[in-house]
Design a protein around this motif. Structure first.
Motif, PDB file in Angstrom:
ATOM      1  N   ASP A 220       0.825  -1.205   0.000  1.00 13.88           N
ATOM      2  CA  ASP A 220       0.000   0.000   0.000  1.00 13.88           C
ATOM      3  C   ASP A 220       0.863   1.260   0.000  1.00 13.88           C
ATOM      4  OD1 ASP A 220      -2.196  -1.655   0.037  1.00 13.88           O
ATOM      5  OD2 ASP A 220      -2.762  -1.237   2.108  1.00 13.88           O
ATOM      6  N   ILE A 221       1.995   1.205   0.684  1.00 14.02           N
ATOM      7  CA  ILE A 221       2.916   2.353   0.699  1.00 14.02           C
ATOM      8  C   ILE A 221       3.553   2.525  -0.673  1.00 14.02           C
ATOM      9  CG2 ILE A 221       5.012   3.314   1.731  1.00 14.02           C
ATOM     10  CD1 ILE A 221       4.277   1.691   4.288  1.00 14.02           C
ATOM     11  N   SER A 222       4.028   1.434  -1.280  1.00 14.90           N
ATOM     12  CA  SER A 222       4.668   1.536  -2.598  1.00 14.90           C
ATOM     13  C   SER A 222       3.666   2.018  -3.646  1.00 14.90           C
ATOM     14  CB  SER A 222       5.291   0.200  -3.014  1.00 14.90           C
ATOM     15  OG  SER A 222       4.316  -0.804  -3.185  1.00 14.90           O
ATOM     16  N   ALA A 223       2.423   1.534  -3.562  1.00 17.59           N
ATOM     17  CA  ALA A 223       1.394   1.993  -4.506  1.00 17.59           C
ATOM     18  C   ALA A 223       1.113   3.474  -4.328  1.00 17.59           C
ATOM     19  CB  ALA A 223       0.110   1.185  -4.302  1.00 17.59           C
ATOM     20  N   SER A 224       1.145   3.935  -3.080  1.00 13.65           N
ATOM     21  CA  SER A 224       0.902   5.367  -2.818  1.00 13.65           C
ATOM     22  C   SER A 224       2.001   6.227  -3.417  1.00 13.65           C
ATOM     23  CB  SER A 224       0.811   5.605  -1.306  1.00 13.65           C
ATOM     24  OG  SER A 224      -0.274   4.912  -0.749  1.00 13.65           O
ATOM     25  N   LEU A 257      -4.766   3.691   1.684  1.00 12.02           N
ATOM     26  CA  LEU A 257      -4.218   4.570   0.649  1.00 12.02           C
ATOM     27  C   LEU A 257      -4.548   6.030   0.941  1.00 12.02           C
ATOM     28  CD1 LEU A 257      -5.076   2.410  -2.491  1.00 12.02           C
ATOM     29  CD2 LEU A 257      -2.805   2.754  -1.503  1.00 12.02           C
ATOM     30  N   LEU A 258      -5.772   6.301   1.341  1.00  2.91           N
ATOM     31  CA  LEU A 258      -6.151   7.682   1.645  1.00  2.91           C
ATOM     32  C   LEU A 258      -5.408   8.205   2.875  1.00  2.91           C
ATOM     33  CD1 LEU A 258      -9.999   7.662   0.931  1.00  2.91           C
ATOM     34  CD2 LEU A 258      -8.178   8.650  -0.477  1.00  2.91           C
ATOM     35  N   ASN A 259      -5.196   7.345   3.857  1.00  4.38           N
ATOM     36  CA  ASN A 259      -4.438   7.763   5.047  1.00  4.38           C
ATOM     37  C   ASN A 259      -2.980   8.046   4.711  1.00  4.38           C
ATOM     38  OD1 ASN A 259      -6.634   7.575   6.733  1.00  4.38           O
ATOM     39  ND2 ASN A 259      -6.155   5.520   7.466  1.00  4.38           N
ATOM     40  N   GLN A 286      -8.849  -3.172  -4.943  1.00 10.17           N
ATOM     41  CA  GLN A 286      -9.474  -4.450  -5.268  1.00 10.17           C
ATOM     42  C   GLN A 286      -8.442  -5.588  -5.287  1.00 10.17           C
ATOM     43  OE1 GLN A 286     -10.096  -1.532  -6.722  1.00 10.17           O
ATOM     44  NE2 GLN A 286     -12.324  -1.258  -6.726  1.00 10.17           N
ATOM     45  N   VAL A 287      -7.262  -5.303  -5.842  1.00 11.80           N
ATOM     46  CA  VAL A 287      -6.239  -6.355  -5.967  1.00 11.80           C
ATOM     47  C   VAL A 287      -5.533  -6.594  -4.636  1.00 11.80           C
ATOM     48  CG1 VAL A 287      -4.117  -7.043  -7.157  1.00 11.80           C
ATOM     49  CG2 VAL A 287      -5.938  -5.874  -8.423  1.00 11.80           C
ATOM     50  N   HIS A 288      -5.031  -5.542  -4.020  1.00  4.77           N
ATOM     51  CA  HIS A 288      -4.385  -5.696  -2.712  1.00  4.77           C
ATOM     52  C   HIS A 288      -5.371  -6.268  -1.693  1.00  4.77           C
ATOM     53  CE1 HIS A 288      -0.876  -2.579  -3.230  1.00  4.77           C
ATOM     54  NE2 HIS A 288      -1.005  -3.391  -4.272  1.00  4.77           N
ATOM     55  N   GLY A 289      -6.612  -5.797  -1.757  1.00  2.95           N
ATOM     56  CA  GLY A 289      -7.618  -6.237  -0.794  1.00  2.95           C
ATOM     57  C   GLY A 289      -7.905  -7.727  -0.897  1.00  2.95           C
ATOM     58  N   ILE A 508      -1.571   0.194   9.643  1.00  2.00           N
ATOM     59  CA  ILE A 508      -1.956  -0.071   8.259  1.00  2.00           C
ATOM     60  C   ILE A 508      -2.709  -1.385   8.256  1.00  2.00           C
ATOM     61  CG2 ILE A 508      -1.111  -0.498   5.925  1.00  2.00           C
ATOM     62  CD1 ILE A 508       1.360   1.159   6.620  1.00  2.00           C
ATOM     63  N   LEU A 509      -3.912  -1.366   7.745  1.00  2.00           N
ATOM     64  CA  LEU A 509      -4.809  -2.519   7.836  1.00  2.00           C
ATOM     65  C   LEU A 509      -4.455  -3.597   6.837  1.00  2.00           C
ATOM     66  CD1 LEU A 509      -8.058  -0.412   8.137  1.00  2.00           C
ATOM     67  CD2 LEU A 509      -6.827  -1.502  10.008  1.00  2.00           C
TER      68      LEU A 509
END
Length: 509
Positions: A220-224, A257-259, A286-289, A508-509
């Motif tokens: 999630d961090i790398s995607a951000s 991601l928003l956080n 959708q994919v990470h989730g 991070i969830l």
């Protein structure tokens, strides 16, 4: 910090890691000791009465119809360990070996195995004092449990084979002597009780799962960071979109991601620069989730298996029954770890696609080709994408399910096996590849942010960016790239980036 109490029913993934990697010591609960002793009393009664019972006074597998005399029961158990020590290949890492011992102690603590308490205490002393048996990785069919690798664990207990003690590889007898632990002689049922279970596949898989959960947070961090480097649209992460679908992992990822991106001056809204992003950005939740939901399911299954009686036969003290069953069969773990392989592979698949958008000038929204100035004389991050593509392709091969295969063994007595240990080992190999791909994406994203001009990153992504830049400079001309990749991978292994970002934005969830 006190010892972790082993009782056969309450071990979880977190305190498993505290013991295997944190070297926290363990002790057996008083209630578990009572159960162990009662089961042992029943085994000794069976031996004294010479009642024919599988695994106590018979041979094993196809030899189950061969009755063994009372006088030969000790020889039977020793021969079992010696003959079954057929492991080959590389040696399991220290944390995995510790996990194997811990899980076997916990399984035996359920009180269904009929082993002597003193024998268990020897194995516990090895774990607590850091005597780590040399256990080869290959040779298990995953039913009847992990026979070959577990036999290598037991070799050290009887003074055979090799072990690591204080970083030195020694003959087992010497390692045990240096640690002040007496070697033992196995008696009726004990050899079988120690090797008939799923603890090898579960140790490998549990460590991989723990790391996969942390990798999912880092993803999630790398995607951000990539989102900011490409001026991505945050509207797609609006909670209303994800609640309309109801998938928890997806909802959590969008929230993450928003956080992480909170306060960013690099992101955009739909219609500012374009109406919508490509799937690699827009469909990250959708994919990470989906992978996070996968890991949650596997964690539930792994923690059940951690506290399961998985050997054969099982001793039922109250009814004075000894029942030969199949709890050693690794299928529940084999299927789970094949699923783990898929969940992890997808994190790398979408990461590589985001990376491609960063380096490809046709997709990168104005960034220089391959993220380098003076392209041509410099290749920049061109081959970083090649390497990432190679790793995700390799993962597709490794992700082929091991659990759909079976080769009969023991003269067709054991005619369906799980291959669960292969599934867990391949999951571990995929994890290592995923870690590298995400390291590559992070490097590319930080480079792209510098080239774009850092106008101000999000609350969480700032932390990740700063940690990378404290250790790795922007690439201005070609250099040996694997050095930078290795540095980021080390940060990932140490959980440095995730821990620091969580300090700023919360879990991070």
């Amino acid at each position: 910090m006190g010892n972790i109490v082993i009782d056969g029913k309450s071990l979880n993934l977190e305190n498993f890691i505290q013991v295997t990697r944190g070297k926290q010591k363990v002790e057996i609960s008083e209630d578990a000791k009572k159960k162990i002793n009662k089961a042992r009393d029943l085994v000794e009664k069976i031996v004294a009465e010479e009642k024919v019972t599988y695994g106590i006074n018979t041979g094993f597998g196809k030899f189950s119809d061969v009755v063994i005399s009372k006088e030969d029961t000790e020889k039977l158990q020793r021969n079992l360990i010696m003959s079954h020590s057929c492991g080959v290949g590389k040696v399991f890492d220290e944390d995995v070996a510790r996990g194997i011992m811990l899980l076997r102690i916990n399984a035996l603590s359920t009180g269904y195995s009929g082993i002597r308490l003193s024998t268990m205490e020897t194995l516990m002393a090895m774990l607590n004092e850091g005597v780590h048996p040399i256990i080869p990785e290959q040779g298990s069919l995953g039913a009847s449990g992990d026979l070959a690798p577990l036999a290598h664990m037991v070799l050290t207990m009887i003074g055979e084979g090799e072990a690591i003690y204080k970083g030195e590889r020694l003959e087992s007898a010497q390692a045990m002597k240096k640690a002040g632990i007496e070697i033992i002689s196995l008696t009726s049922k004990e050899g079988l009780a120690l090797i008939n279970g799923t603890q090898v596949m579960t140790s490998v898989g549990a460590h991989t799962l723990y790391d996969a959960i942390n990798i999912s947070k880092l993803s999630d961090i790398s995607a951000s960071l990539t989102n900011e480097a490409l001026n991505g649209i945050v509207d797609a992460y609006d909670s209303r979109v994800h609640e309309a679908r109801g998938q928890k992992g997806q909802i959590d990822t969008a929230k993450n991601l928003l956080n992480i991106l909170d306060g960013s001056k690099m992101t955009t809204r739909q219609g500012d620069l374009r109406v919508q992003d490509a799937y690699a950005l827009r469909c990250t939740p959708q994919v990470h989730g989906a992978s996070k939901d996968c890991f949650k399911y596997i964690k539930e299954k792994v923690e059940i298996e951690m506290n399961a009686a998985t050997d054969n036969p099982l001793i039922f003290v109250k009814e004075e029954d000894v029942i030969s069953g199949g709890n050693f069969h690794g299928q529940p773990m084999a299927v789970a770890f094949d699923f783990l392989k898929i969940g992890m592979s997808e994190l790398a698949n979408i990461s590589e696609r985001r990376l491609e958008r960063l380096v490809n000038p046709a997709l990168s929204e104005g960034l220089p080709a391959f993220l380098v100035e003076e392209g041509g004389i410099n290749s920049g991050f061109m081959i970083v994408q090649y390497a990432a593509a190679a790793l995700v392709s390799e993962n597709k091969t490794l992700a082929h399910p091991a659990s759909v295969d079976s080769i009969p063994s023991s003269a067709n007595q054991e005619d369906h096996v799980s291959m669960g240990t292969i599934a867990s080992r391949h999951a571990r190999d995929i994890l290592r590849n995923v870690r590298k791909v995400i390291a590559m994406e992070i490097l590319c994203a930080c480079q792209a942010i510098d080239l774009r001009g850092n106008k101000g990153l999000g609350k969480g992504s700032t932390i990740g960016y700063d940690i990378v830049r404290e250790n790795i400079d922007m690439v201005k001309k070609d250099r040996i790239m694997h050095v930078d990749i290795d540095k980021v991978e080390e940060m990932i292994e140490a959980e440095t980036i995730v821990k620091e970002v969580e300090k700023e934005i919360g879990e991070i969830l």
